[in-house]
Motif scaffolding. Structure first.
Motif, PDB file in Angstrom:
ATOM      1  N   ALA A  22      40.892  -9.771  43.265  1.00  0.00           N
ATOM      2  CA  ALA A  22      40.208  -8.888  43.992  1.00  0.00           C
ATOM      3  C   ALA A  22      41.102  -8.174  45.347  1.00  0.00           C
ATOM      4  O   ALA A  22      42.369  -9.756  45.416  1.00  0.00           O
ATOM      5  N   THR A  24      41.457  -6.238  48.916  1.00  0.00           N
ATOM      6  CA  THR A  24      41.303  -5.448  49.828  1.00  0.00           C
ATOM      7  C   THR A  24      42.549  -4.738  50.533  1.00  0.00           C
ATOM      8  O   THR A  24      43.211  -5.313  51.204  1.00  0.00           O
ATOM      9  N   ARG A 137      31.046 -11.161  56.715  1.00  0.00           N
ATOM     10  CA  ARG A 137      30.632  -9.751  57.003  1.00  0.00           C
ATOM     11  C   ARG A 137      29.535  -9.284  57.425  1.00  0.00           C
ATOM     12  O   ARG A 137      29.621  -8.531  58.354  1.00  0.00           O
ATOM     13  N   ASP A 142      36.937  -8.359  59.285  1.00  0.00           N
ATOM     14  CA  ASP A 142      37.858  -7.711  58.198  1.00  0.00           C
ATOM     15  C   ASP A 142      39.110  -8.691  57.897  1.00  0.00           C
ATOM     16  O   ASP A 142      38.914  -8.643  56.721  1.00  0.00           O
ATOM     17  N   VAL A 144      40.375 -12.804  57.038  1.00  0.00           N
ATOM     18  CA  VAL A 144      40.355 -14.021  56.826  1.00  0.00           C
ATOM     19  C   VAL A 144      41.506 -15.208  56.649  1.00  0.00           C
ATOM     20  O   VAL A 144      42.373 -14.945  55.636  1.00  0.00           O
ATOM     21  N   LEU A 146      42.819 -18.351  55.916  1.00  0.00           N
ATOM     22  CA  LEU A 146      42.375 -19.888  54.578  1.00  0.00           C
ATOM     23  C   LEU A 146      43.432 -21.283  55.853  1.00  0.00           C
ATOM     24  O   LEU A 146      44.641 -21.272  55.032  1.00  0.00           O
TER      25      LEU A 146
ATOM     26  N   HIS B  11      40.189 -16.014  47.094  1.00  0.00           N
ATOM     27  CA  HIS B  11      39.340 -15.214  46.169  1.00  0.00           C
ATOM     28  C   HIS B  11      37.757 -14.651  45.624  1.00  0.00           C
ATOM     29  O   HIS B  11      37.422 -13.315  46.302  1.00  0.00           O
ATOM     30  N   VAL B  12      37.337 -15.944  46.730  1.00  0.00           N
ATOM     31  CA  VAL B  12      36.023 -15.143  46.591  1.00  0.00           C
ATOM     32  C   VAL B  12      35.428 -14.185  47.878  1.00  0.00           C
ATOM     33  O   VAL B  12      34.485 -13.573  47.446  1.00  0.00           O
ATOM     34  N   ILE B  13      35.352 -14.956  48.784  1.00  0.00           N
ATOM     35  CA  ILE B  13      36.016 -14.460  50.058  1.00  0.00           C
ATOM     36  C   ILE B  13      36.174 -13.152  50.228  1.00  0.00           C
ATOM     37  O   ILE B  13      35.322 -12.474  50.623  1.00  0.00           O
ATOM     38  N   GLU B  14      37.369 -12.130  49.160  1.00  0.00           N
ATOM     39  CA  GLU B  14      38.090 -10.778  49.055  1.00  0.00           C
ATOM     40  C   GLU B  14      37.171 -10.259  48.298  1.00  0.00           C
ATOM     41  O   GLU B  14      36.787  -9.284  48.774  1.00  0.00           O
ATOM     42  N   ALA B  15      36.511 -11.103  46.987  1.00  0.00           N
ATOM     43  CA  ALA B  15      35.698 -10.390  46.266  1.00  0.00           C
ATOM     44  C   ALA B  15      34.325 -10.133  47.400  1.00  0.00           C
ATOM     45  O   ALA B  15      33.786  -9.223  46.884  1.00  0.00           O
ATOM     46  N   ALA B  16      34.435 -10.562  48.507  1.00  0.00           N
ATOM     47  CA  ALA B  16      32.485  -9.754  49.253  1.00  0.00           C
ATOM     48  C   ALA B  16      33.474  -8.979  50.380  1.00  0.00           C
ATOM     49  O   ALA B  16      32.409  -8.241  50.524  1.00  0.00           O
ATOM     50  N   GLY B  17      34.640  -8.224  49.573  1.00  0.00           N
ATOM     51  CA  GLY B  17      35.072  -7.222  51.021  1.00  0.00           C
ATOM     52  C   GLY B  17      35.883  -7.461  51.930  1.00  0.00           C
ATOM     53  O   GLY B  17      35.968  -6.533  52.291  1.00  0.00           O
ATOM     54  N   LEU B  18      35.903  -8.797  52.218  1.00  0.00           N
ATOM     55  CA  LEU B  18      36.890  -9.154  53.209  1.00  0.00           C
ATOM     56  C   LEU B  18      38.389  -8.899  52.815  1.00  0.00           C
ATOM     57  O   LEU B  18      38.738  -9.361  51.518  1.00  0.00           O
ATOM     58  N   THR B  19      39.746  -9.105  54.200  1.00  0.00           N
ATOM     59  CA  THR B  19      40.651  -9.365  53.562  1.00  0.00           C
ATOM     60  C   THR B  19      41.245 -10.729  53.706  1.00  0.00           C
ATOM     61  O   THR B  19      40.548 -11.274  55.101  1.00  0.00           O
ATOM     62  N   THR B  20      41.839 -11.593  53.391  1.00  0.00           N
ATOM     63  CA  THR B  20      42.134 -12.522  53.246  1.00  0.00           C
ATOM     64  C   THR B  20      43.471 -12.628  53.109  1.00  0.00           C
ATOM     65  O   THR B  20      44.334 -12.549  52.470  1.00  0.00           O
TER      66      THR B  20
END
Lengths: 149, 238
Positions: A22, A24, A137, A142, A144, A146, B11-20
């Protein structure tokens, strides 16, 4: 060098496979709300310590919380750095400085620490990871950052 | 292990719509998990922002990480241009207290004597990592329990004040924080750890206790969490 030995030992450990990644588009960093997610196994000093292997959950800390203990139970990483300066693994003070300087928009109201070591990655994928994302969220996060240990 | 978890979570947090943006400490693991954006930092394990007490350096790491947000597509993996190595091979040159009370085991005597230094460190830092299961006042008695284990008392009967690995971690934190005050600077990564396990009375006791607990019937199941793996080769006798 102790770390080189550890890196060799863990280099080939399997990780969950993701067929796609993913990706964004965040708002400009200067407008973004930024949160921390660490795997340092942070806990409050008055919390009851328990063995963390097999636990893929996370704890939630307020933006203002600083008195935190590393509950991560692995002996195989440096502890003095965090003991002297939490920011070397949990850069909450650095985020506040970046917000004050206008480099990031604001610091998120809550930040997360997963237990450590996280052994069960499948639970991260289907359970605690999505729960963490949903929580962040709801907080309007916006971006994160890690951090491992 | 943590870099693997961080890559997975990204991966999981980005898939939730946030940017990591993920920091990495083990490059093969972050390569394998290929999260959306990662900055590999060849820094000591436990220090993903590199240098404790160096805000400017930490800000440079953050700037490099946040710069990845400008990339139009991913996954992105970059390396921070500077590297830092641990110094476990060079135990910290840190003074040890002289023997004071011959009525108690040397390790207990030593732990008692380090309390003022630990207290200075706690006051200076504004907190402590000691206290998962035993606080600083209880450390000498916790050391005494490990002395009994090292001498052959079954670990379950030795009076350990909590889960053995957590007790051992509190002892380690107590010693390392005392060392911070005694040398008045933040040592290189794992140098204080090597000081504890290779030069102190308590370090020898912890390693000897580990040997006893591994040979016990039944053995202590969480033996790998008692003493760092890199310190076990010099394991010895009480």
């Amino acid at each position: 060098m102790a770390d080189a030995e550890m890196r060799r030992m863990v280099a080939d450990l399997p990780a969950p496979e993701f067929e796609t990644t993913a990706f964004t588009s965040p708002p400009p960093l200067s407008e973004a709300t930024v949160a921390l997610v660490t795997t340092a196994g942070l806990m409050r000093p008055d919390a009851e310590w328990a063995p963390q292997e097999g636990n893929s959950g996370f704890k939630v800390f307020g933006r203002e919380e600083r008195d935190l203990v590393v509950g991560h139970q692995s002996t195989n990483f440096d502890r003095t750095g965090i003991a002297a300066d939490r920011n070397v693994a949990y850069p909450i003070d650095r985020l506040e400085e970046l917000a004050a300087d206008g480099i990031i928009g604001t610091v998120a109201p809550r930040h997360l620490s997963f237990t450590g070591p996280v052994m069960d990655l499948t639970t991260l994928v289907i359970d605690s990871g999505p729960a963490a994302g949903a929580l962040l969220r709801r907080d309007g996060v916006d971006v994160v950052l890690l951090t491992p240990v | 292990l943590c870099t693997r978890a961080v890559g997975t979570l990204a991966h999981v947090i980005e898939a939730a719509g946030l940017t990591t943006v993920a920091l990495s400490l083990v490059r093969p693991q972050i390569e394998r998990s290929h999260p959306p954006r990662a900055l590999h930092c060849e820094f000591p394990l436990g220090r993903p922002l590199g240098r404790p007490g160096d805000a400017e350096f930490q800000r440079r790491v953050l700037a490099a990480a946040f710069a990845l947000l400008e990339r139009p597509a991913g996954p992105v993996l970059e390396d921070f241009p500077e590297t830092i190595a641990d110094e476990a091979d060079q135990p910290l040159a840190c003074p040890l207290p002289p023997r004071y009370d011959p009525a108690v085991p040397a390790a207990v005597d030593e732990a008692r004597a380090l309390h003022p230094a630990w207290e200075r460190s706690r006051a200076s830092v504004g907190g402590t990592q000691v206290g998962r299961v035993v606080d600083a006042d209880g450390i000498p008695e916790a050391v005494a329990a490990f002395v009994r284990v090292a001498a052959g008392t079954p670990w379950m009967d030795a009076g350990l004040p909590g889960e053995p690995a957590a007790v051992a971690m509190d002892i380690r934190s107590y010693y390392e924080e005392a060392a911070l005050a005694l040398v008045d600077h933040v040592p290189a990564a794992r140098a204080a750890e090597s000081w504890l396990y290779r030069t102190t009375e308590t370090g020898a006791i912890l390693k000897a206790a580990m040997t006893q607990m591994a040979q016990a019937d039944p053995p202590y199941e969480r033996i790998l969490y008692l003493v760092p793996m890199s310190q076990q080769s010099s394991a010895g006798t009480a």
